[in-house]
Write a protein that holds these residues in place. Sequence first.
Motif, PDB file in Angstrom:
ATOM      1  N   GLU A  69       0.816  -1.223   0.000  1.00  0.00           N
ATOM      2  CA  GLU A  69       0.000   0.000   0.000  1.00  0.00           C
ATOM      3  C   GLU A  69       0.845   1.267   0.000  1.00  0.00           C
ATOM      4  N   VAL A  70       2.037   1.222   0.610  1.00  0.00           N
ATOM      5  CA  VAL A  70       2.901   2.400   0.668  1.00  0.00           C
ATOM      6  C   VAL A  70       3.377   2.818  -0.724  1.00  0.00           C
ATOM      7  N   LEU A  71       3.317   1.883  -1.675  1.00  0.00           N
ATOM      8  CA  LEU A  71       3.744   2.177  -3.055  1.00  0.00           C
ATOM      9  C   LEU A  71       2.569   2.562  -3.954  1.00  0.00           C
ATOM     10  N   HIS A  72       1.403   2.755  -3.364  1.00  0.00           N
ATOM     11  CA  HIS A  72       0.241   3.161  -4.161  1.00  0.00           C
ATOM     12  C   HIS A  72       0.246   4.683  -4.328  1.00  0.00           C
ATOM     13  N   ARG A  73       1.224   5.156  -5.094  1.00  0.00           N
ATOM     14  CA  ARG A  73       1.400   6.583  -5.365  1.00  0.00           C
ATOM     15  C   ARG A  73       1.699   6.758  -6.849  1.00  0.00           C
ATOM     16  N   PRO A  74       1.442   7.957  -7.403  1.00  0.00           N
ATOM     17  CA  PRO A  74       1.643   8.185  -8.845  1.00  0.00           C
ATOM     18  C   PRO A  74       3.016   7.771  -9.362  1.00  0.00           C
ATOM     19  N   MET A  75       4.074   8.107  -8.604  1.00  0.00           N
ATOM     20  CA  MET A  75       5.429   7.775  -9.038  1.00  0.00           C
ATOM     21  C   MET A  75       5.576   6.278  -9.312  1.00  0.00           C
ATOM     22  N   ASP A 114       5.841  13.820 -13.290  1.00  0.00           N
ATOM     23  CA  ASP A 114       5.534  13.440 -11.904  1.00  0.00           C
ATOM     24  C   ASP A 114       6.523  14.074 -10.928  1.00  0.00           C
ATOM     25  N   ARG A 115       7.817  14.012 -11.241  1.00  0.00           N
ATOM     26  CA  ARG A 115       8.839  14.603 -10.363  1.00  0.00           C
ATOM     27  C   ARG A 115       8.690  16.132 -10.316  1.00  0.00           C
ATOM     28  N   TYR A 116       8.318  16.744 -11.446  1.00  0.00           N
ATOM     29  CA  TYR A 116       8.105  18.202 -11.483  1.00  0.00           C
ATOM     30  C   TYR A 116       6.967  18.603 -10.547  1.00  0.00           C
ATOM     31  N   VAL A 117       5.851  17.885 -10.614  1.00  0.00           N
ATOM     32  CA  VAL A 117       4.703  18.206  -9.757  1.00  0.00           C
ATOM     33  C   VAL A 117       5.055  17.959  -8.293  1.00  0.00           C
ATOM     34  N   ALA A 118       5.743  16.833  -8.013  1.00  0.00           N
ATOM     35  CA  ALA A 118       6.083  16.483  -6.624  1.00  0.00           C
ATOM     36  C   ALA A 118       6.986  17.518  -5.977  1.00  0.00           C
ATOM     37  N   ILE A 119       7.899  18.107  -6.746  1.00  0.00           N
ATOM     38  CA  ILE A 119       8.873  19.055  -6.181  1.00  0.00           C
ATOM     39  C   ILE A 119       8.372  20.499  -6.248  1.00  0.00           C
ATOM     40  N   CYS A 120       7.720  20.847  -7.335  1.00  0.00           N
ATOM     41  CA  CYS A 120       7.285  22.242  -7.509  1.00  0.00           C
ATOM     42  C   CYS A 120       5.915  22.522  -6.882  1.00  0.00           C
ATOM     43  N   TYR A 121       5.059  21.496  -6.788  1.00  0.00           N
ATOM     44  CA  TYR A 121       3.719  21.675  -6.201  1.00  0.00           C
ATOM     45  C   TYR A 121       3.438  20.539  -5.214  1.00  0.00           C
ATOM     46  N   TYR A 178       0.158  17.766  -5.014  1.00  0.00           N
ATOM     47  CA  TYR A 178       0.605  16.576  -5.747  1.00  0.00           C
ATOM     48  C   TYR A 178      -0.519  15.562  -5.943  1.00  0.00           C
ATOM     49  N   SER A 179      -1.190  15.197  -4.845  1.00  0.00           N
ATOM     50  CA  SER A 179      -2.225  14.165  -4.925  1.00  0.00           C
ATOM     51  C   SER A 179      -3.484  14.637  -5.638  1.00  0.00           C
ATOM     52  N   THR A 180      -3.713  15.952  -5.655  1.00  0.00           N
ATOM     53  CA  THR A 180      -4.908  16.467  -6.341  1.00  0.00           C
ATOM     54  C   THR A 180      -4.660  16.671  -7.837  1.00  0.00           C
ATOM     55  N   ILE A 181      -3.401  16.930  -8.221  1.00  0.00           N
ATOM     56  CA  ILE A 181      -3.074  17.072  -9.650  1.00  0.00           C
ATOM     57  C   ILE A 181      -2.956  15.704 -10.306  1.00  0.00           C
ATOM     58  N   LEU A 182      -2.175  14.804  -9.691  1.00  0.00           N
ATOM     59  CA  LEU A 182      -1.961  13.471 -10.270  1.00  0.00           C
ATOM     60  C   LEU A 182      -2.907  12.460  -9.622  1.00  0.00           C
ATOM     61  N   ASN A 184      -5.750   9.292  -9.881  1.00  0.00           N
ATOM     62  CA  ASN A 184      -5.755   8.028 -10.636  1.00  0.00           C
ATOM     63  C   ASN A 184      -6.328   8.205 -12.034  1.00  0.00           C
ATOM     64  N   THR A 185      -7.325   9.079 -12.156  1.00  0.00           N
ATOM     65  CA  THR A 185      -7.928   9.343 -13.464  1.00  0.00           C
ATOM     66  C   THR A 185      -6.931  10.005 -14.396  1.00  0.00           C
ATOM     67  N   VAL A 186      -6.206  10.996 -13.893  1.00  0.00           N
ATOM     68  CA  VAL A 186      -5.208  11.698 -14.704  1.00  0.00           C
ATOM     69  C   VAL A 186      -4.100  10.731 -15.128  1.00  0.00           C
ATOM     70  N   ILE A 187      -3.659   9.889 -14.204  1.00  0.00           N
ATOM     71  CA  ILE A 187      -2.596   8.920 -14.506  1.00  0.00           C
ATOM     72  C   ILE A 187      -3.051   7.949 -15.593  1.00  0.00           C
ATOM     73  N   THR A 188      -4.287   7.457 -15.475  1.00  0.00           N
ATOM     74  CA  THR A 188      -4.833   6.516 -16.467  1.00  0.00           C
ATOM     75  C   THR A 188      -4.927   7.169 -17.842  1.00  0.00           C
ATOM     76  N   LYS A 189      -5.438   8.407 -17.872  1.00  0.00           N
ATOM     77  CA  LYS A 189      -5.575   9.117 -19.148  1.00  0.00           C
ATOM     78  C   LYS A 189      -4.210   9.406 -19.777  1.00  0.00           C
ATOM     79  N   ALA A 190      -3.243   9.800 -18.936  1.00  0.00           N
ATOM     80  CA  ALA A 190      -1.898  10.092 -19.446  1.00  0.00           C
ATOM     81  C   ALA A 190      -1.261   8.842 -20.044  1.00  0.00           C
ATOM     82  N   GLY A 191      -1.413   7.706 -19.348  1.00  0.00           N
ATOM     83  CA  GLY A 191      -0.874   6.448 -19.860  1.00  0.00           C
ATOM     84  C   GLY A 191      -1.549   6.030 -21.154  1.00  0.00           C
ATOM     85  N   LEU A 192      -2.865   6.231 -21.223  1.00  0.00           N
ATOM     86  CA  LEU A 192      -3.620   5.863 -22.418  1.00  0.00           C
ATOM     87  C   LEU A 192      -3.233   6.730 -23.610  1.00  0.00           C
TER      88      LEU A 192
END
Length: 316
Positions: free
Chosen positions: A55-61, A123-130, A134-138, A140-148
């Motif tokens: 569960e600790v690895l359930h993050r966008p990165m 992902d690293r840009y959002v994590a460091i700059c915002y 982080y969790s509101t920008i990235l 699960n929906t955004v990650i899925t769409k980006a991958g697709l």
Amino acid sequence: MSGANNTSLTPVYFILNGIPGLEAAHIWISLPFCFMYLIAVTGNCGLIYLIIHEEVLHRPMYYFLALLSATDISGCNTIVPSMLCIFWFSLKEIGFNACLVQMFFIHMLTGMESGVLMLMAFDRYVAICYPLRYSTILTNTVITKAGLVTFIRSVSLMIPFTFLIKRLPYCRGNLIHHTYCDHMAVAKLSCGNIKINAIYGLIAAVFIGGFDMFCISMSYIMIIHAVVKLSSVDARHKAFSTCTSHICAIVITYVPAFFNFFTHRFGGSTIPHHVHIFIANLYLLLPPTLNPIVYGVKTKQIREAVIKLFVKQKYI
């Protein structure tokens, strides 16, 4: 022409010659490739397993890392089994359509790998700059769409390769001096005009590799700009340390790829053909082999998850 349809000048099959000039050493050459393949499949499957079950690895990165691992496994399975069949059993024939399918998947997955590295840079840009958003920008929906979108981009840009190859007449034999069906290696067997193949190959490389490298570069420029503003040395070090694994993955992927690209186009007769083939195989196998090792060694959460898994197995 052996294995060809004389009416359409389309081969029934191609013959993959492996590494020309080194046929006698194919068994020995196969050993490091087989070893790399086993490490790549085991390491990437292990990463995916950890990311799914911890569960600790359930993050966008780590979701992006799982996507990278899935791409790497698919890429290895596209080329290595057939390569080992050539080296071990001299099974060199590949059907014309099977060759087109292999060529499509090799180039599509290469483009996919580049795209995922770009997403990981974002992902690293959002994590460091915002960090607070982080969790509101990235999500699960955004990650899925980006991958697709990355997948669709790669598929749509690589599909034309199959049609560009299929339209050509082949009257220069059906022997491919390679271990897999590379686009230009196949095109060079044609007696037709392959200029459009070369031009489209360059366009696809720019649209994928060039665009992705530009986005990655811009992400890290903004990351560096944000990090140097931090007052604490420890904070700067901590921020940069989260990017170390990704930077290593970029180097592992792009350096062999660019080396392969430039040696093929500008190496000419100065570089032996078997060296070209070695480089072409390494640039596809090196990232899948090293990425799990890099992330396993340099990412604290993954190291802890591996230790936790081994401890759990020990007491079962």
